[in-house]
Write an enzyme that holds these catalytic residues in place. Structure first.
Site, mmCIF file in Angstrom:
data_model
loop_
_atom_site.group_PDB
_atom_site.id
_atom_site.type_symbol
_atom_site.label_atom_id
_atom_site.label_comp_id
_atom_site.label_asym_id
_atom_site.label_seq_id
_atom_site.Cartn_x
_atom_site.Cartn_y
_atom_site.Cartn_z
ATOM 1 N N GLU A 80 0.823 -1.212 0.000
ATOM 2 C CA GLU A 80 0.000 0.000 0.000
ATOM 3 C C GLU A 80 0.860 1.267 0.000
ATOM 4 O O GLU A 80 0.586 2.222 -0.729
ATOM 5 C CB GLU A 80 -0.926 -0.018 1.227
ATOM 6 C CG GLU A 80 -1.681 1.275 1.489
ATOM 7 C CD GLU A 80 -2.668 1.654 0.400
ATOM 8 O OE1 GLU A 80 -3.245 2.751 0.504
ATOM 9 O OE2 GLU A 80 -2.862 0.862 -0.550
ATOM 10 N N HIS A 83 2.596 2.001 -3.316
ATOM 11 C CA HIS A 83 1.615 2.585 -4.228
ATOM 12 C C HIS A 83 1.463 4.085 -3.965
ATOM 13 O O HIS A 83 1.410 4.895 -4.897
ATOM 14 C CB HIS A 83 0.279 1.868 -4.042
ATOM 15 C CG HIS A 83 -0.807 2.353 -4.950
ATOM 16 N ND1 HIS A 83 -1.935 2.986 -4.488
ATOM 17 C CD2 HIS A 83 -0.944 2.316 -6.304
ATOM 18 C CE1 HIS A 83 -2.711 3.316 -5.503
ATOM 19 N NE2 HIS A 83 -2.139 2.917 -6.612
ATOM 20 N N HIS A 145 -12.288 5.654 -8.051
ATOM 21 C CA HIS A 145 -10.825 5.816 -8.041
ATOM 22 C C HIS A 145 -10.204 5.092 -9.236
ATOM 23 O O HIS A 145 -9.316 5.630 -9.914
ATOM 24 C CB HIS A 145 -10.275 5.259 -6.727
ATOM 25 C CG HIS A 145 -8.810 5.485 -6.526
ATOM 26 N ND1 HIS A 145 -8.207 6.718 -6.627
ATOM 27 C CD2 HIS A 145 -7.815 4.615 -6.202
ATOM 28 C CE1 HIS A 145 -6.920 6.617 -6.380
ATOM 29 N NE2 HIS A 145 -6.651 5.346 -6.136
ATOM 30 N N HIS A 253 -21.195 -7.368 -16.307
ATOM 31 C CA HIS A 253 -19.867 -7.076 -16.850
ATOM 32 C C HIS A 253 -19.512 -8.035 -17.979
ATOM 33 O O HIS A 253 -19.009 -7.621 -19.029
ATOM 34 C CB HIS A 253 -18.826 -7.176 -15.731
ATOM 35 C CG HIS A 253 -17.408 -7.017 -16.198
ATOM 36 N ND1 HIS A 253 -16.936 -5.872 -16.802
ATOM 37 C CD2 HIS A 253 -16.345 -7.866 -16.148
ATOM 38 C CE1 HIS A 253 -15.658 -6.013 -17.104
ATOM 39 N NE2 HIS A 253 -15.275 -7.220 -16.724
ATOM 40 N N HIS A 311 -5.280 -8.784 -16.745
ATOM 41 C CA HIS A 311 -6.587 -8.386 -17.248
ATOM 42 C C HIS A 311 -6.792 -6.881 -17.042
ATOM 43 O O HIS A 311 -7.300 -6.181 -17.927
ATOM 44 C CB HIS A 311 -7.681 -9.178 -16.534
ATOM 45 C CG HIS A 311 -9.024 -9.082 -17.172
ATOM 46 N ND1 HIS A 311 -9.277 -9.513 -18.456
ATOM 47 C CD2 HIS A 311 -10.207 -8.585 -16.708
ATOM 48 C CE1 HIS A 311 -10.556 -9.303 -18.755
ATOM 49 N NE2 HIS A 311 -11.135 -8.726 -17.718
#
Length: 340
Positions: A80, A83, A145, A253, A311
Site C-alpha cells: 500500500e 503505491h 478511483h 460485466h 486483465h
C-alpha cells in the site's frame, strides 16, 4: 541559455516518463486491490502516522495479533505504501509538466490547458485515493478511483501522443472518429462495470462459461448488486450482500463485454491497413484477444493473481490505444507533426 529545441526535448522526455509511470501506477493499483492490501495501512497519508511501515511495526504487530487474517500485515502495508509513494512521485512529475507547458508554451507550440487539466485530475485522483482508505474500501469510492485512474491515463496518453511522430492519416479516415469516440465511451462503461466486479469481489460469482450457474439467465438481484451507497460486502440495509447480487454484478460485466468487443473489434479490423493507424489498430485487436483470454482464464483457474493483474493491464492498454487512435483520427488529413 537553453535552446528551444533542448527545452522541447526535455519536455517530451518528461511527458513520456510520466505517461509510463501512470501506466505502471494503474498496474500496481490493480495489484494492491487484488492482494487485498488497500487497508494495509488503515490511515492516510502515512502508515499509523509514520512515513513508512518500518516506523509502524509495533502497530502492525498488534493488528496482526488481533486479526491474523485481517487486512493488515507487513507485506500489505509495504504494498500500500509503495503505491502511495509512486502516486506522490507521479504528482510531482505532473506539476513539472504543467510548469514547463506554461513556461515554454510558445516553444512547444501548444496550449498548456491539457497539462493544467491533468494536474487537476491527479489532485482529484489523490483525494479519492485517500477516501478509499478513510471510507474503508467503499465500493463506490474504489470504483470511482479506478475509473478516474483510467481517465488520467487517457489524458496523459493524449498529451504523449501529440509528441510522437507518425505517418499522416488520410483525410477520409476522419469518418471513423465518431465511432472511436463511441468505442471509448462504451469502453469506460465496461471499465466501471469491471471495477464494480473487482471492488465487490464478484469475479468468481459465475464459475462457468458461457452460461452462469448453468443458466443463461440465472437468479440475479440487480437492485442489491447495483445499490451504490453502501459498505463493502453489505447492502444499504446492513445485510450481507447476497450471491444473487454478486451474480448480477458479474453477469452484467461479462455480457456488456460483447458490445465492447464488437465495436472495437470492427474498428480495429477496418483501420488495420490505414496509414498512420495500422500499428495501433493491430495492437487494439491483439489487446481484445488478450482480454478475452485473461477473462476466461480468470474464471476457469479461479482468479490467479498474475492473470487478474494482466486483465487490468489489458484494459489500460485498450484505453491508451483507443486514445492514440482518436488523436490520429482527429488529425486526419493534416501533415504529421514531427517532434524535435
Amino acid at each position: 541559455m537553453t535552446s528551444p529545441s533542448r527545452s522541447h526535448a526535455r519536455y517530451r522526455k518528461l511527458v513520456f516518463l510520466t505517461w509510463f509511470l501512470t501506466l505502471d501506477l494503474i498496474m500496481f493499483g490493480a495489484f494492491v486491490r487484488l492482494t487485498d492490501s488497500g487497508l494495509g495501512c488503515p490511515d492516510w497519508p502515512g502508515c499509523y502516522g509514520h512515513l513508512s511501515p518500518l516506523g509502524a511495526s509495533a502497530h502492525i504487530e498488534r493488528a496482526l495479533e488481533a486479526m491474523p487474517y485481517g487486512p493488515v500485515s507487513v507485506g500489505k502495508a509495504w504494498i500500500e505504501m509503495v503505491h502511495r509513494y509512486i502516486g506522490m512521485i507521479l504528482g510531482m512529475l505532473i506539476i513539472g509538466i504543467t510548469v514547463m507547458a506554461w513556461r515554454h508554451r510558445r516553444i512547444l507550440g501548444q496550449t498548456p490547458r491539457l497539462a493544467t487539466v491533468i494536474l487537476v485530475a491527479v489532485c482529484v485522483q489523490g483525494a479519492f485515493g485517500a477516501w478509499t482508505v478513510t471510507h474503508r474500501l467503499m465500493p463506490l469510492v474504489v470504483t470511482t478511483h479506478l475509473v478516474l485512474g483510467m481517465g488520467l491515463l487517457a489524458l496523459m496518453t493524449w498529451l504523449a501522443a501529440r509528441e510522437k511522430a507518425h505517418a499522416p492519416v488520410p483525410a477520409d479516415a476522419a469518418r471513423w472518429r465518431p465511432w472511436m469516440i463511441l468505442g471509448l465511451g462504451i469502453l469506460f462503461v465496461q471499465l466501471a462495470l469491471g471495477g464494480w466486479v473487482s471492488t465487490n469481489y464478484a469475479a468468481l460469482a459465475c464459475m462457468d462459461f458461457p452460461t452462469c450457474h448453468g443458466q443463461w439467465l440465472p437468479p440475479m438481484d440487480f437492485h442489491g448488486g447495483y445499490s451504490l451507497v453502501r459498505g463493502l460486502g453489505h447492502l444499504p440495509s446492513g445485510e450481507m450482500i447476497s450471491q444473487e447480487a454478486l451474480t448480477a454484478i458479474h453477469w452484467t460485466h461479462r455480457n456488456f463485454a460483447i458490445a465492447v468487443f464488437a465495436l472495437l473489434g470492427v474498428l480495429g479490423w477496418r483501420l488495420r491497413a490505414v496509414p498512420g493507424l495500422a500499428g495501433p489498430a493491430r495492437l487494439l485487436l491483439a489487446l481484445l484477444a488478450l482480454q478475452l483470454l485473461t477473462g476466461l482464464t480468470t474464471i476457469f483457474f479461479q482468479w490467479p493473481l498474475l492473470i487478474a493483474v494482466l486483465h487490468n493491464g489489458g484494459a489500460a492498454g485498450l484505453v491508451l490505444v483507443g486514445v492514440t487512435m482518436l488523436l490520429r483520427l482527429s488529425q486526419a488529413g493534416k501533415p504529421s507533426r514531427i517532434a524535435p
